[in-house]
Design an enzyme around this catalytic site. Structure first.
Site, PDB file in Angstrom:
ATOM      1  N   GLN A  34       0.964  -1.158  -0.047  1.00  0.00           N
ATOM      2  CA  GLN A  34       0.187   0.026  -0.174  1.00  0.00           C
ATOM      3  C   GLN A  34       0.893   1.243  -0.093  1.00  0.00           C
ATOM      4  O   GLN A  34       0.432   2.356  -0.455  1.00  0.00           O
ATOM      5  CB  GLN A  34      -0.963  -0.080   1.375  1.00  0.00           C
ATOM      6  CG  GLN A  34      -1.941  -1.054   1.088  1.00  0.00           C
ATOM      7  CD  GLN A  34      -2.756  -0.938   0.095  1.00  0.00           C
ATOM      8  OE1 GLN A  34      -3.163  -0.178  -0.496  1.00  0.00           O
ATOM      9  NE2 GLN A  34      -2.674  -2.103  -0.921  1.00  0.00           N
ATOM     10  N   HIS A  66       1.695   3.165  -3.316  1.00  0.00           N
ATOM     11  CA  HIS A  66       0.459   3.992  -4.067  1.00  0.00           C
ATOM     12  C   HIS A  66       0.965   5.540  -4.107  1.00  0.00           C
ATOM     13  O   HIS A  66       0.889   6.035  -4.901  1.00  0.00           O
ATOM     14  CB  HIS A  66      -0.826   3.724  -3.381  1.00  0.00           C
ATOM     15  CG  HIS A  66      -1.678   2.618  -4.012  1.00  0.00           C
ATOM     16  ND1 HIS A  66      -2.371   2.629  -4.832  1.00  0.00           N
ATOM     17  CD2 HIS A  66      -1.860   1.527  -3.141  1.00  0.00           C
ATOM     18  CE1 HIS A  66      -2.833   1.564  -5.173  1.00  0.00           C
ATOM     19  NE2 HIS A  66      -2.569   0.800  -4.112  1.00  0.00           N
ATOM     20  N   GLU A 121      -9.302   1.756   5.793  1.00  0.00           N
ATOM     21  CA  GLU A 121      -9.891   1.502   4.471  1.00  0.00           C
ATOM     22  C   GLU A 121      -9.514  -0.230   4.368  1.00  0.00           C
ATOM     23  O   GLU A 121     -10.513  -0.683   3.919  1.00  0.00           O
ATOM     24  CB  GLU A 121      -9.034   2.062   3.285  1.00  0.00           C
ATOM     25  CG  GLU A 121      -9.298   1.811   2.030  1.00  0.00           C
ATOM     26  CD  GLU A 121      -8.449   2.549   1.142  1.00  0.00           C
ATOM     27  OE1 GLU A 121      -8.801   2.586  -0.406  1.00  0.00           O
ATOM     28  OE2 GLU A 121      -7.186   2.900   1.151  1.00  0.00           O
ATOM     29  N   HIS A 122      -8.654  -0.722   4.358  1.00  0.00           N
ATOM     30  CA  HIS A 122      -8.046  -1.993   4.376  1.00  0.00           C
ATOM     31  C   HIS A 122      -7.509  -2.475   5.720  1.00  0.00           C
ATOM     32  O   HIS A 122      -6.782  -1.868   6.208  1.00  0.00           O
ATOM     33  CB  HIS A 122      -7.093  -2.311   3.526  1.00  0.00           C
ATOM     34  CG  HIS A 122      -7.408  -1.586   2.100  1.00  0.00           C
ATOM     35  ND1 HIS A 122      -6.717  -0.361   1.720  1.00  0.00           N
ATOM     36  CD2 HIS A 122      -8.110  -2.211   0.845  1.00  0.00           C
ATOM     37  CE1 HIS A 122      -7.210  -0.157   0.479  1.00  0.00           C
ATOM     38  NE2 HIS A 122      -7.839  -1.360   0.153  1.00  0.00           N
ATOM     39  N   ASP A 159      -7.630  -5.547  -3.917  1.00  0.00           N
ATOM     40  CA  ASP A 159      -7.288  -4.741  -4.980  1.00  0.00           C
ATOM     41  C   ASP A 159      -7.668  -5.305  -6.421  1.00  0.00           C
ATOM     42  O   ASP A 159      -7.956  -4.340  -7.362  1.00  0.00           O
ATOM     43  CB  ASP A 159      -5.766  -4.207  -5.109  1.00  0.00           C
ATOM     44  CG  ASP A 159      -5.663  -3.447  -3.733  1.00  0.00           C
ATOM     45  OD1 ASP A 159      -6.495  -2.759  -3.241  1.00  0.00           O
ATOM     46  OD2 ASP A 159      -4.379  -3.244  -3.345  1.00  0.00           O
ATOM     47  N   HIS A 179     -52.490  18.999   8.121  1.00  0.00           N
ATOM     48  CA  HIS A 179     -52.066  17.563   8.010  1.00  0.00           C
ATOM     49  C   HIS A 179     -53.402  16.593   8.149  1.00  0.00           C
ATOM     50  O   HIS A 179     -53.527  15.929   7.408  1.00  0.00           O
ATOM     51  CB  HIS A 179     -50.961  17.167   8.682  1.00  0.00           C
ATOM     52  CG  HIS A 179     -49.631  17.555   7.989  1.00  0.00           C
ATOM     53  ND1 HIS A 179     -49.335  19.074   7.948  1.00  0.00           N
ATOM     54  CD2 HIS A 179     -48.636  17.051   7.675  1.00  0.00           C
ATOM     55  CE1 HIS A 179     -48.104  19.120   7.612  1.00  0.00           C
ATOM     56  NE2 HIS A 179     -47.589  17.970   7.396  1.00  0.00           N
TER      57      HIS A 179
END
Length: 440
Positions: free
Chosen positions: A262, A265, A332-333, A366, A425
């Protein structure tokens, strides 16, 4: 190589107090918002001309048109490496299996005799999808964007990806080939905030879309925030994150490799190890040093990511404490590499996706697990989900009551309307019964 945070020896704090102790990247969407606002409004007022101008300014290409010609999409598939094509096709196949199972069905509930509420699920009319194209090329994101939209039966699907100077101003050919495999023929060479603005406002060549989805950099996130309330979005995606909860049974070779996977990235990518084993932590540090030394993107991405404030090894007293930490972090992961990993994974409440045991690395998700890799970042997994078929559907309640069923409930509706000082109403019901509350 990577910092340590020692939370051993005392009771862990809770809530925000614990979150404040954990590493996180600086990602100031508010500051970026000030820069994307004039770009978005320029696209609004000048349309394609603005898109072409910004492609030259930001991407270094002079476009004739932002719409990618159909023949370019076809050619990209025809010239695609057969091995890459086979891998993309298998990724698509697996993603379809998972996402097809997510499709909602219409359900009708009888509330009382003569009174029903039906919830029907309707896809958005059109969606603009985004596939990044900065430091890397992401045909996998095309798959993750498009497959759930198709399985939701969205009738109009368009995709944007940045123009590439190396490819004559077109998006990367592997992006185009993925579109061809998926049957997406409406593709635009537009990137960052300009792509979001193109979909939100529409231009001469691109009709507007009520929803924009897909991962991107801080400029994409800022543009999504700018258009919140105007269009539907998935999330303001930040830099990618991996957290690994591991004990002494984990293999430091595996853990280090996954943290690096990761980190490659982006310099702001977060790699976090949470462990109750100091020995594992030491082993992972040794492996990081050895593996990073031979990694392709070492200097420009991996080392800055691992040494940044967003990455750390967090030491805890027990796996249970580790669970508290990863639930507060909301990665996230999240990988679980512990004894009885499946049982530990059952206790996870906050994560974009959970990867169980040594044979389910994040890299699998992924590309080819079948799961979706467009996931919440920056702790948003504590309240948000990843991209799915449901992201493209709207639940609509259809209310159908007979005269008798309405008569039976009218006195309660009138009572509640008067309690809220909204007597009209209740009057709307009484008008149907000669202005009297029916006696049932």
């Amino acid at each position: 190589m990577i910092s340590r945070i020692d939370l051993r020896g005392a009771a862990l704090p809770e809530g925000q107090a614990l979150r404040s102790l954990l590493p996180r990247a600086d990602f100031d969407v508010s500051a970026a918002l000030d820069k994307v606002r004039p770009i978005c409004e320029d696209v609004h007022h000048r349309g394609d001309a603005a898109l072409i101008e910004y492609a030259e300014k930001f991407d270094g290409v002079k476009l004739e048109s932002v719409r990618v010609p159909a023949e370019a999409i076809t050619e990209a598939l025809e010239t695609l490496d057969p091995a890459v094509r086979a891998a993309l096709e298998e990724s698509i196949r697996r993603a379809r299996i998972v996402h097809r199972a997510q499709r909602r069905t219409t359900e009708t509930t009888q509330v009382v005799p003569g009174g029903t509420v039906t919830e029907k699920w309707v896809p958005v009319d059109r969606v603009g999808l985004y596939a990044p194209g900065g430091r890397a090329v992401y045909p996998s994101s095309v798959i993750m964007d498009v497959v759930p939209a198709q399985e939701a039966e969205v009738p109009s699907i368009a995709l944007a990806s940045p123009a590439q100077a190396d490819f004559g101003g077109l998006p990367h050919p592997t992006i185009l080939a993925a579109c061809a495999l998926l049957g997406v023929d409406e593709v635009y060479a537009a990137g960052g905030a300009t792509a979001v603005a193109m979909f939100a406002y529409g231009t001469e060549s691109c009709p507007s879309a009520p929803m924009v989805m897909g991962p991107g950099n801080i400029w994409v996130a800022a543009a999504k925030r700018y258009f919140t309330g105007v269009i539907g979005i998935d999330s303001e995606a930040g830099p990618t994150e991996i957290a690994v909860l591991a004990d002494a049974t984990a293999d430091p070779v595996h853990v280090a490799a996954d943290l690096i996977s990761q980190a490659e990235h982006d310099p702001l990518a977060a790699s976090v190890l949470v462990t109750d084993s100091a020995e594992l932590a030491d082993g992972v540090v040794r492996e990081l040093e050895a593996q990073v030394a031979v990694s392709k993107h070492r200097d420009e991405r991996i080392v800055p990511a691992l040494t940044g404030k967003q990455s750390a090894i967090v030491l805890v007293d027990s796996v249970e404490d580790g669970l508290a930490v990863v639930n507060a972090y909301g990665a996230e992961h999240l990988e679980i590499q512990t004894a009885d990993a499946a049982a530990v994974a059952e206790k996870v409440r906050n994560a974009g996706a959970v990867f169980v045991g040594p044979w389910a690395p994040v890299s699998l998700g992924d590309y080819a697990a079948g799961s979706n890799h467009v996931l919440p970042t920056g702790g948003c997994a504590c309240h948000s989900s990843g991209l799915s078929v449901q992201s493209f559907l709207r639940g609509i309640h259809v209310v159908d009551y007979s005269r008798d069923a309405l008569a039976e409930i009218t006195r309660h509706v009138v009572t509640l309307s008067e309690a809220e000082d909204l007597p009209a109403h209740g009057a709307a019901l009484k008008a149907r019964f000669g202005w009297k509350v029916p006696t049932v």
